[in-house]
Design an enzyme around this catalytic site. Structure first.
Site, PDB file in Angstrom:
ATOM      1  N   SER A 193       0.589  -1.441   0.064  1.00 52.24           N
ATOM      2  CA  SER A 193       0.507   0.227  -0.081  1.00 52.24           C
ATOM      3  C   SER A 193       0.977   0.961   0.127  1.00 52.24           C
ATOM      4  CB  SER A 193      -1.097   0.081   1.099  1.00 52.24           C
ATOM      5  OG  SER A 193      -2.328   0.701   1.190  1.00 52.24           O
ATOM      6  N   ASP A 449      -8.703  -5.288  -5.816  1.00 54.81           N
ATOM      7  CA  ASP A 449      -7.951  -4.158  -5.046  1.00 54.81           C
ATOM      8  C   ASP A 449      -8.059  -2.830  -5.995  1.00 54.81           C
ATOM      9  OD1 ASP A 449      -6.693  -2.421  -3.950  1.00 54.81           O
ATOM     10  OD2 ASP A 449      -4.604  -3.032  -4.093  1.00 54.81           O
ATOM     11  N   HIS A 474      -6.426  -6.728  -2.010  1.00 54.34           N
ATOM     12  CA  HIS A 474      -4.531  -5.527  -1.703  1.00 54.34           C
ATOM     13  C   HIS A 474      -4.355  -6.029  -0.676  1.00 54.34           C
ATOM     14  CE1 HIS A 474      -4.388  -1.506  -0.672  1.00 54.34           C
ATOM     15  NE2 HIS A 474      -3.539  -1.620   0.420  1.00 54.34           N
TER      16      HIS A 474
END
Length: 512
Positions: A193, A449, A474
């Protein structure tokens, strides 16, 4: 959009009110739950002894590395400022071969780290294979890596990705000296991320320190109006690979359309009852909070598909939304929200816009979980990333507007809308957006995602590579492997492992 809804939104804007005060709060709760679930899986993985030998780990009392703190300059770019803060980190030496073994750096982001960041995960499995020293570094201003006055306006501007990268460079020097490392001990960094972006950017900006990088689910392109997020949500809800269908997507859209119409008509009593609001809705700000909280339930399920159990998946969502016995699509959304609240152990949902602003304004430091005030500041000062729903392709509420998000930047941090756009432009110019022009980076993304829309999705060169995993969400590749992982994920992990092996085995053109 129905004419009545359009008319009401225009009326609210004409009166000088934001159509959606602040994005929903449920996503923060979901992120907290995901962090807890990941740590529990890591704990179970370690305690289960999966491939951990006594020779590698030593005696049980030395299993868990201890947290340590390293003094960092508060401002790396102004040497006249002598202020410091203590950055938390962990080191695991149990798998390391000092004579030439690499260093695997796990980069923290918008939440606290724990000792399990050097005990379990994809990077730890790879460290076992390649005999690496494991180092995990918590991001400045998150977790315990912050001074007691760090969240006030005077100090908040020291929170930035550039300062964070400088922290990593200082940590590199400290670890290299402490463990007597040489150029033979190549560094590879890992992150997922926002830390995935940091991983790529550390390699990009400090190539003399970092040999290679794995950037998982990394949104390296900053964007003010992140409309693509909910476009991916729409596609994911339609994707049969993960249990979605076009009918599911259409039903979700119809349910949120009904919510929007009720909001436009001011039918707050019914909405408060059906979605179990903690207190009465008071004005457009609270209306926006409710719409955002409902949207978060769907967005969170898509983004973290499978992370929170079998009833928090796209397949489960679509089965529930297809259940005609529950009534119209609106009633099915009521049931979906009730299912979410039960899973999160919530008696009611806080839809107060003013309470949300108060929490963002709070300067109380919490050395655990995600840093809400910190991360929202970073979106205002660097990235944008505002997940709006103002286009026809969005299946959620039209009350998710860009204006509402940038209004919060002004109200909480004094950052104007034009300044946010300028910050986003600078970030992309500084790092190169999704064309970073680096080398020895592999960008790993799951195609369901929503964040993958801002990452690198095609190979940029022979050593700046992209890997898109079918049917995964994710940061899925970063978790410890589990029985039932899809073949696409298993194959992706094998590709990552082989690529790192290739990068580590290559000999330099000239003697070191």
């Amino acid at each position: 959009m129905e004419p009545l809804v359009v008319a009401m939104l225009l009326l609210l804007l004409a009166r000088g009110h934001s159509a959606l005060g602040l994005g929903g709060r449920n996503m923060w709760l979901i992120k907290e739950k995901v962090l807890q679930a990941r740590e529990q899986r890591a704990r179970d993985h370690v305690r289960g002894g999966q491939r951990w030998s006594s020779a590698a780990l030593g005696s049980a009392q030395h299993l868990e590395p201890q947290e340590e703190f390293f003094p960092q300059p508060l401002d790396h770019f102004n040497r006249q400022n002598n202020a410091t803060y203590k950055q938390r980190y962990w080191v695991n030496t149990k798998l390391w071969e000092p004579q030439g073994g690499p260093v695997f750096l796990y980069i923290g982001g918008e939440g606290a780290l724990t000792t399990y960041s050097v005990l379990a995960g994809e990077h730890v499995d790879l460290a076992r294979k390649y005999r690496a020293l494991l180092v995990a570094v918590e991001h400045r201003y998150y977790g315990a890596s912050i001074n007691p006055d760090g969240l006030n306006h005077r100090n908040l501007h020291f929170l930035s990705s550039q300062q964070a990268l400088a922290d990593l460079a200082m940590m590199h020097a400290f670890i290299s000296h402490r463990y007597n490392l040489s150029k033979l001990n190549k560094w590879i960094c890992f992150g997922g991320s926002y830390p995935g972006s940091l991983s790529a950017w550390f390699r990009l900006k400090f190539p003399h320190l970092v040999h290679a990088a794995v950037a998982s689910s990394a949104p390296v392109r900053a964007q003010l109006d992140f409309t693509a997020y909910n476009k991916v949500v729409s596609r994911s809800l339609s994707n049969p690979v993960v249990g979605g269908s076009p009918e599911c997507r259409a039903t979700v859209g119809a349910a949120f359309g009904a919510v929007d119409e009720m909001l436009a008509r001011g039918e707050s009593a019914a909405l408060e009852r059906d979605f179990r609001s903690c207190r009465p809705l008071d004005g457009s700000g609270d209306y926006g909070q409710l719409a955002g909280n409902l949207a978060d339930v769907v967005m969170g399920i898509v983004q973290y598909n499978h992370e929170l159990g079998i009833d928090a998946t796209i397949a489960h969502l679509c089965r529930l939304m297809a259940n005609t016995r529950l009534g119209a699509p609106y009633r099915r959304l009521v049931a979906l929200n009730a299912n979410y609240m039960e899973r999160m152990s919530l008696n009611c949902t806080d839809n107060s816009y003013q309470r949300a602003l108060e929490e963002l304004r709070s300067e109380v430091v919490k050395p655990y979980g995600v840093g809400e005030r910190q991360w929202y500041y970073q979106t205002c000062a660097e990235f944008g990333y505002y997940q709006t729903c103002e286009d026809e392709g969005c299946p959620l509420s039209r009350w998710l507007t860009l204006r509402s998000e940038v209004d919060v930047c002004a109200q909480v941090f004094g950052i104007s809308a034009s300044s946010v756009q300028g910050a986003v432009d600078f970030t992309n110019d500084y790092y190169g957006a999704d064309r970073p022009k680096a080398s020895r980076i592999i960008f790993v993304n799951g195609d369901i995602d929503p964040w993958h829309a801002l990452s690198v999705l095609r190979n940029q060169s022979r050593s700046e590579l992209a890997l898109v995993i079918n049917g995964t969400a994710h940061c899925a590749n970063m978790n410890p492997p589990e029985t039932g992982d899809p073949l696409s994920l298993q194959h992706a992990r094998q590709i990552i492992e082989e690529q790192i092996g290739d990068w580590l085995s290559r000999r330099p053109l000239y003697p070191l």
